[in-house]
Structure formats: structure tokens, C-alpha cells
Design a protein around this motif. Structure first.
Motif, mmCIF file in Angstrom:
data_model
loop_
_atom_site.group_PDB
_atom_site.id
_atom_site.type_symbol
_atom_site.label_atom_id
_atom_site.label_comp_id
_atom_site.label_asym_id
_atom_site.label_seq_id
_atom_site.Cartn_x
_atom_site.Cartn_y
_atom_site.Cartn_z
ATOM 1 N N UNK A 17 0.834 -1.204 0.000
ATOM 2 C CA UNK A 17 0.000 0.000 0.000
ATOM 3 C C UNK A 17 0.872 1.258 0.000
ATOM 4 N N UNK A 18 1.941 1.265 0.776
ATOM 5 C CA UNK A 18 2.871 2.400 0.775
ATOM 6 C C UNK A 18 3.529 2.547 -0.597
ATOM 7 N N UNK A 19 3.881 1.456 -1.208
ATOM 8 C CA UNK A 19 4.477 1.511 -2.543
ATOM 9 C C UNK A 19 3.464 2.025 -3.566
ATOM 10 N N UNK A 20 2.190 1.781 -3.314
ATOM 11 C CA UNK A 20 1.147 2.344 -4.167
ATOM 12 C C UNK A 20 1.154 3.862 -4.119
ATOM 13 N N UNK A 21 1.385 4.431 -2.931
ATOM 14 C CA UNK A 21 1.525 5.881 -2.822
ATOM 15 C C UNK A 21 2.723 6.362 -3.623
ATOM 16 N N UNK A 22 3.829 5.641 -3.548
ATOM 17 C CA UNK A 22 5.019 6.016 -4.314
ATOM 18 C C UNK A 22 4.737 5.974 -5.816
ATOM 19 N N UNK A 23 4.003 4.965 -6.246
ATOM 20 C CA UNK A 23 3.653 4.869 -7.668
ATOM 21 C C UNK A 23 2.787 6.057 -8.065
ATOM 22 N N UNK A 24 1.845 6.409 -7.223
ATOM 23 C CA UNK A 24 1.010 7.590 -7.492
ATOM 24 C C UNK A 24 1.883 8.839 -7.610
ATOM 25 N N UNK A 25 2.834 9.018 -6.691
ATOM 26 C CA UNK A 25 3.686 10.216 -6.700
ATOM 27 C C UNK A 25 4.492 10.311 -7.988
ATOM 28 N N UNK A 26 4.868 9.179 -8.561
ATOM 29 C CA UNK A 26 5.611 9.190 -9.823
ATOM 30 C C UNK A 26 4.761 9.716 -10.971
ATOM 31 N N UNK A 27 3.444 9.611 -10.833
ATOM 32 C CA UNK A 27 2.545 10.033 -11.909
ATOM 33 C C UNK A 27 2.094 11.492 -11.785
ATOM 34 N N UNK A 28 2.532 12.177 -10.737
ATOM 35 C CA UNK A 28 2.068 13.547 -10.510
ATOM 36 C C UNK A 28 2.866 14.554 -11.329
ATOM 37 N N UNK A 29 2.388 15.792 -11.304
ATOM 38 C CA UNK A 29 3.054 16.890 -11.993
ATOM 39 C C UNK A 29 4.213 17.466 -11.179
ATOM 40 N N UNK A 30 4.400 17.026 -9.954
ATOM 41 C CA UNK A 30 5.479 17.546 -9.112
ATOM 42 C C UNK A 30 6.803 17.129 -9.734
ATOM 43 N N UNK A 31 7.680 18.102 -9.996
ATOM 44 C CA UNK A 31 8.961 17.802 -10.637
ATOM 45 C C UNK A 31 9.820 16.897 -9.758
ATOM 46 N N UNK A 32 10.693 16.132 -10.405
ATOM 47 C CA UNK A 32 11.626 15.277 -9.653
ATOM 48 C C UNK A 32 12.442 16.106 -8.674
ATOM 49 N N UNK A 33 12.904 17.260 -9.137
ATOM 50 C CA UNK A 33 13.732 18.117 -8.297
ATOM 51 C C UNK A 33 12.984 18.536 -7.040
ATOM 52 N N UNK A 34 11.741 18.958 -7.185
ATOM 53 C CA UNK A 34 10.966 19.391 -6.019
ATOM 54 C C UNK A 34 10.667 18.219 -5.101
ATOM 55 N N UNK A 35 10.373 17.059 -5.664
ATOM 56 C CA UNK A 35 10.159 15.870 -4.828
ATOM 57 C C UNK A 35 11.406 15.577 -4.005
ATOM 58 N N UNK A 36 12.571 15.656 -4.641
ATOM 59 C CA UNK A 36 13.815 15.399 -3.911
ATOM 60 C C UNK A 36 13.992 16.399 -2.767
ATOM 61 N N UNK A 37 13.786 17.679 -3.054
ATOM 62 C CA UNK A 37 13.951 18.696 -2.008
ATOM 63 C C UNK A 37 13.007 18.437 -0.844
ATOM 64 N N UNK A 38 11.762 18.107 -1.137
ATOM 65 C CA UNK A 38 10.776 17.827 -0.092
ATOM 66 C C UNK A 38 11.188 16.606 0.720
ATOM 67 N N UNK A 39 11.589 15.547 0.040
ATOM 68 C CA UNK A 39 11.952 14.316 0.744
ATOM 69 C C UNK A 39 13.192 14.508 1.608
#
Length: 144
Positions: A17-39
Motif C-alpha cells: 500500500x505504501x508503494x502504491x503511494x510512491x507509484x502515485x507520486x511518480x505520476x504527478x506533476x510535481x517535478x523530480x527536483x521538487x520531490x527530492x527537495x521535499x523528501x
């Protein structure tokens, strides 16, 4: 470090289920760079060595600079982040340290800059990495 539970082995459905959230996040418009900064920022706040190590490595692999990674701990004191990144980092701090609540100022600025869909996606990035941090810290995941 102790030998604590491995959630993937004990409760694979929960981990899936947690990996499902990760899969969803990969499909979003949030840039890779911004995802990295947030994480990275979230993991620093939470003191999750496992996640800081993993996400800084991934960010560098995807082209993020050492300077921008190092300055995350003092992002308010520099101008190297865009207005959007600064807003997302402010939101990241306030969601992660939720006991202080998310201020109207931060929320309204994020809503204005990102619109409802992208804002919802950014909130999900923040919430998901907070969950991963708590899993890694509680189970004492070892560094790779």
C-alpha cells in the motif's frame, strides 16, 4: 542498532500500500527536483538517516547540486531556491511539524502558486515521506 521488525516481510500488504503511494507520486506533476527537495528536507527534520542518505543519493543522481542539498537546512537564508521551491519547503516544514499547524499565510501562498491539483500532489509527497520516515526510524532501517 537493534534487530527490529521488517514490515515488508511481516505485513507485505501494508508495504505494498505504501508503494502504491510512491507509484502515485511518480505520476504527478510535481517535478523530480521538487520531490527530492521535499523528501530530503522532511527527512532532515525528522532525523531519519536512512531516508536522508537515500534521497540525497537519488537527488545527486538526478542532477541536483551539492550546494542546494547542503543548504536545505538553511533554505530561508539563501536565494538559490525558486519562489515555488521556497513555498513548498515552508509547507513541508509546517506539515512535518504539524503540532504547530499549517499557517494560513503558507497555505494560501501555496494554493496561489500551485493551484488545487498540484498543491494536493505536493501535500501527498510531504505526507508520504513523513510516513516513510516514521517507518524507517521505528524499525531502525540500516544505511545501505
Amino acid at each position: 542498532m537493534s534487530n527490529r521488525i521488517n514490515i515488508l516481510q511481516v505485513e507485505p500488504t501494508a508495504y505494498k500500500a505504501m508503494m502504491g503511494l510512491e507509484a502515485y507520486l511518480q505520476s504527478t506533476q510535481v517535478s523530480k527536483s521538487l520531490k527530492h527537495l521535499i523528501k530530503i528536507k522532511t527527512s532532515i527534520i525528522n532525523g531519519c538517516a536512512y531516508c536522508v542518505n537515500m534521497h540525497t543519493r537519488e537527488a545527486r543522481k538526478d542532477g541536483e547540486t551539492e550546494q542546494r542539498i547542503y543548504l536545505l537546512s538553511a533554505w530561508r537564508e539563501t536565494t538559490i531556491y525558486t519562489e515555488e521551491e521556497r513555498t513548498a519547503l515552508a509547507l513541508t516544514e509546517e506539515v512535518t511539524m504539524i503540532q504547530n499547524h499549517v499557517s494560513n499565510e503558507t497555505y494560501l501562498k501555496a494554493e496561489r502558486l500551485f493551484g488545487p491539483n498540484l498543491l494536493a500532489q505536493i501535500i501527498m509527497v510531504i505526507v508520504t515521506i513523513n510516513a516513510w520516515n516514521r517507518i524507517a526510524i521505528t524499525t531502525e532501517l540500516p544505511l545501505d
